[in-house]
Design a protein around this motif. Structure first.
Motif, PDB file in Angstrom:
ATOM      1  N   GLU A   1     -50.477 -30.608  19.321  1.00 42.21           N
ATOM      2  CA  GLU A   1     -51.881 -30.410  18.934  1.00 42.21           C
ATOM      3  C   GLU A   1     -52.689 -29.856  20.100  1.00 42.21           C
ATOM      4  N   PRO A   2     -53.706 -29.047  19.818  1.00 46.32           N
ATOM      5  CA  PRO A   2     -54.510 -28.467  20.896  1.00 46.32           C
ATOM      6  C   PRO A   2     -55.082 -29.486  21.866  1.00 46.32           C
ATOM      7  N   ASN A   3     -55.509 -30.624  21.358  1.00 45.95           N
ATOM      8  CA  ASN A   3     -56.120 -31.633  22.222  1.00 45.95           C
ATOM      9  C   ASN A   3     -55.223 -32.854  22.409  1.00 45.95           C
ATOM     10  N   SER A   4     -53.928 -32.661  22.242  1.00 45.58           N
ATOM     11  CA  SER A   4     -53.036 -33.811  22.337  1.00 45.58           C
ATOM     12  C   SER A   4     -52.933 -34.314  23.769  1.00 45.58           C
ATOM     13  N   ASP A   5     -52.536 -35.539  23.880  1.00 44.16           N
ATOM     14  CA  ASP A   5     -52.322 -36.170  25.171  1.00 44.16           C
ATOM     15  C   ASP A   5     -50.982 -35.675  25.702  1.00 44.16           C
ATOM     16  N   ALA A   6     -51.001 -34.856  26.751  1.00 40.77           N
ATOM     17  CA  ALA A   6     -49.766 -34.287  27.299  1.00 40.77           C
ATOM     18  C   ALA A   6     -48.822 -35.386  27.777  1.00 40.77           C
ATOM     19  N   THR A   7     -49.365 -36.516  28.207  1.00 42.34           N
ATOM     20  CA  THR A   7     -48.521 -37.623  28.656  1.00 42.34           C
ATOM     21  C   THR A   7     -47.677 -38.150  27.505  1.00 42.34           C
TER      22      THR A   7
ATOM     23  N   LYS B   1     -54.760 -18.159  13.711  1.00 43.52           N
ATOM     24  CA  LYS B   1     -55.282 -17.000  14.439  1.00 43.52           C
ATOM     25  C   LYS B   1     -55.976 -17.457  15.722  1.00 43.52           C
ATOM     26  N   GLU B   2     -56.725 -18.541  15.633  1.00 41.33           N
ATOM     27  CA  GLU B   2     -57.434 -19.056  16.805  1.00 41.33           C
ATOM     28  C   GLU B   2     -56.465 -19.459  17.912  1.00 41.33           C
ATOM     29  N   ASP B   3     -55.339 -20.086  17.525  1.00 38.69           N
ATOM     30  CA  ASP B   3     -54.336 -20.463  18.522  1.00 38.69           C
ATOM     31  C   ASP B   3     -53.837 -19.247  19.285  1.00 38.69           C
ATOM     32  N   LEU B   4     -53.578 -18.163  18.551  1.00 39.20           N
ATOM     33  CA  LEU B   4     -53.085 -16.948  19.197  1.00 39.20           C
ATOM     34  C   LEU B   4     -54.186 -16.239  19.978  1.00 39.20           C
ATOM     35  N   ASP B   5     -55.378 -16.157  19.397  1.00 37.85           N
ATOM     36  CA  ASP B   5     -56.482 -15.439  20.054  1.00 37.85           C
ATOM     37  C   ASP B   5     -56.953 -16.116  21.329  1.00 37.85           C
ATOM     38  N   ASN B   6     -56.909 -17.468  21.357  1.00 34.33           N
ATOM     39  CA  ASN B   6     -57.420 -18.160  22.545  1.00 34.33           C
ATOM     40  C   ASN B   6     -56.338 -18.486  23.572  1.00 34.33           C
ATOM     41  N   GLY B   7     -55.100 -18.063  23.303  1.00 34.19           N
ATOM     42  CA  GLY B   7     -54.026 -18.252  24.273  1.00 34.19           C
ATOM     43  C   GLY B   7     -53.443 -19.647  24.313  1.00 34.19           C
TER      44      GLY B   7
ATOM     45  N   VAL C   1     -49.245 -24.163  25.952  1.00 34.76           N
ATOM     46  CA  VAL C   1     -48.152 -25.047  25.563  1.00 34.76           C
ATOM     47  C   VAL C   1     -46.852 -24.621  26.241  1.00 34.76           C
ATOM     48  N   VAL C   2     -46.579 -23.327  26.275  1.00 33.81           N
ATOM     49  CA  VAL C   2     -45.376 -22.839  26.950  1.00 33.81           C
ATOM     50  C   VAL C   2     -45.395 -23.248  28.424  1.00 33.81           C
ATOM     51  N   ASP C   3     -46.514 -23.011  29.095  1.00 36.32           N
ATOM     52  CA  ASP C   3     -46.617 -23.374  30.514  1.00 36.32           C
ATOM     53  C   ASP C   3     -46.442 -24.880  30.715  1.00 36.32           C
ATOM     54  N   ARG C   4     -46.948 -25.660  29.770  1.00 35.53           N
ATOM     55  CA  ARG C   4     -46.912 -27.124  29.891  1.00 35.53           C
ATOM     56  C   ARG C   4     -45.494 -27.675  29.789  1.00 35.53           C
ATOM     57  N   TYR C   5     -44.649 -27.069  28.937  1.00 34.58           N
ATOM     58  CA  TYR C   5     -43.354 -27.676  28.634  1.00 34.58           C
ATOM     59  C   TYR C   5     -42.135 -26.796  28.928  1.00 34.58           C
ATOM     60  N   LYS C   6     -42.311 -25.604  29.460  1.00 30.98           N
ATOM     61  CA  LYS C   6     -41.186 -24.672  29.599  1.00 30.98           C
ATOM     62  C   LYS C   6     -40.048 -25.207  30.466  1.00 30.98           C
ATOM     63  N   ASP C   7     -40.326 -26.120  31.366  1.00 31.18           N
ATOM     64  CA  ASP C   7     -39.280 -26.656  32.234  1.00 31.18           C
ATOM     65  C   ASP C   7     -38.698 -27.977  31.742  1.00 31.18           C
ATOM     66  N   HIS C   8     -39.135 -28.439  30.583  1.00 26.78           N
ATOM     67  CA  HIS C   8     -38.603 -29.704  30.069  1.00 26.78           C
ATOM     68  C   HIS C   8     -37.219 -29.463  29.468  1.00 26.78           C
ATOM     69  N   PRO C   9     -36.232 -30.303  29.810  1.00 26.57           N
ATOM     70  CA  PRO C   9     -34.867 -30.068  29.328  1.00 26.57           C
ATOM     71  C   PRO C   9     -34.669 -30.264  27.827  1.00 26.57           C
TER      72      PRO C   9
ATOM     73  N   THR D   1     -48.034 -11.766  16.176  1.00 28.72           N
ATOM     74  CA  THR D   1     -46.830 -12.554  16.437  1.00 28.72           C
ATOM     75  C   THR D   1     -45.960 -11.872  17.481  1.00 28.72           C
ATOM     76  N   ASN D   2     -45.767 -10.569  17.328  1.00 28.91           N
ATOM     77  CA  ASN D   2     -44.974  -9.826  18.306  1.00 28.91           C
ATOM     78  C   ASN D   2     -45.611  -9.873  19.687  1.00 28.91           C
ATOM     79  N   ASN D   3     -46.914  -9.698  19.750  1.00 25.96           N
ATOM     80  CA  ASN D   3     -47.634  -9.746  21.028  1.00 25.96           C
ATOM     81  C   ASN D   3     -47.493 -11.129  21.671  1.00 25.96           C
ATOM     82  N   ALA D   4     -47.658 -12.179  20.874  1.00 26.17           N
ATOM     83  CA  ALA D   4     -47.526 -13.544  21.393  1.00 26.17           C
ATOM     84  C   ALA D   4     -46.114 -13.791  21.905  1.00 26.17           C
TER      85      ALA D   4
END
Length: 172
Positions: free
Chosen positions: A58-64, A88-94, A99-107, A136-139
């Motif tokens: 979720e956009p405002n989820s607790d990352a912990t 659309k808002e998720d894609l437009d606002n980045g 989310v990718v930056d937050r979890y990309k290194d999680h196994p 979608t392609n751009n994202a």
């Protein structure tokens, strides 16, 4: 759903002058339910010998809490397809990149998913399917530049019938 049926109010519905609005109550409830139930759910998933789940951050989820869920998935041998955008808002606002930056290194991360049956919900909110495909392609390109180690997928719906496709590139 039946368009002739109307529900003028309900616990998770919005209505004029309601504070907080129903969608805010729903988001809070969903976050609290995740915290309260994910250990039970993961035990049930593991008991079925499932090895992959698809989650949505979720956009405002607790990352912990999200990291705790990913940690428990990994410890149980359950890989995660993380859905990073459903509108659309998720894609437009980045948000997808956050989310990718937050979890990309999680196994536990197996891959990323863009959308949730977006061909059924009017292309994330874009006017045409062609716009949604371009977004979608751009994202996906943006996500791969941030994380070249995980594939990016897109989730489309299927009616499992002989009906013609729900969408075509010329839909308004």
């Amino acid at each position: 759903s039946n368009p002739s049926e109307t529900v003028p109010y309900g616990f998770f519905f919005d209505w004029p002058n309601r504070n907080p609005q129903g969608h805010v109550v729903l988001r809070f409830w969903l976050q609290e339910e995740v915290k309260a139930r994910y250990l039970i759910d993961l035990a049930l998933i593991a008991s079925m010998s499932a090895n992959t789940v698809r989650l949505y951050d979720e956009p405002n989820s607790d990352a912990t809490v999200s990291r705790q869920i990913l940690d428990k998935c990994y410890l149980r041998g359950i890989m995660v397809i993380m859905t990073v955008a459903v509108s659309k808002e998720d894609l437009d606002n980045g948000r997808h990149l956050v989310v990718v930056d937050r979890y990309k290194d999680h196994p536990a991360i197996l891959m990323w998913a863009l959308g949730n049956e977006w061909n059924f919900n009017r292309y994330y909110g874009y006017t045409t399917m062609a716009e949604a495909i371009a977004a979608t392609n751009n994202a996906a390109v943006q996500m791969r530049s941030r994380d070249p180690n995980h594939p990016v997928s897109s989730v489309l719906g299927d009616r499992f019938s002989a009906e013609p496709p729900v969408c075509n590139p010329t839909d308004p």
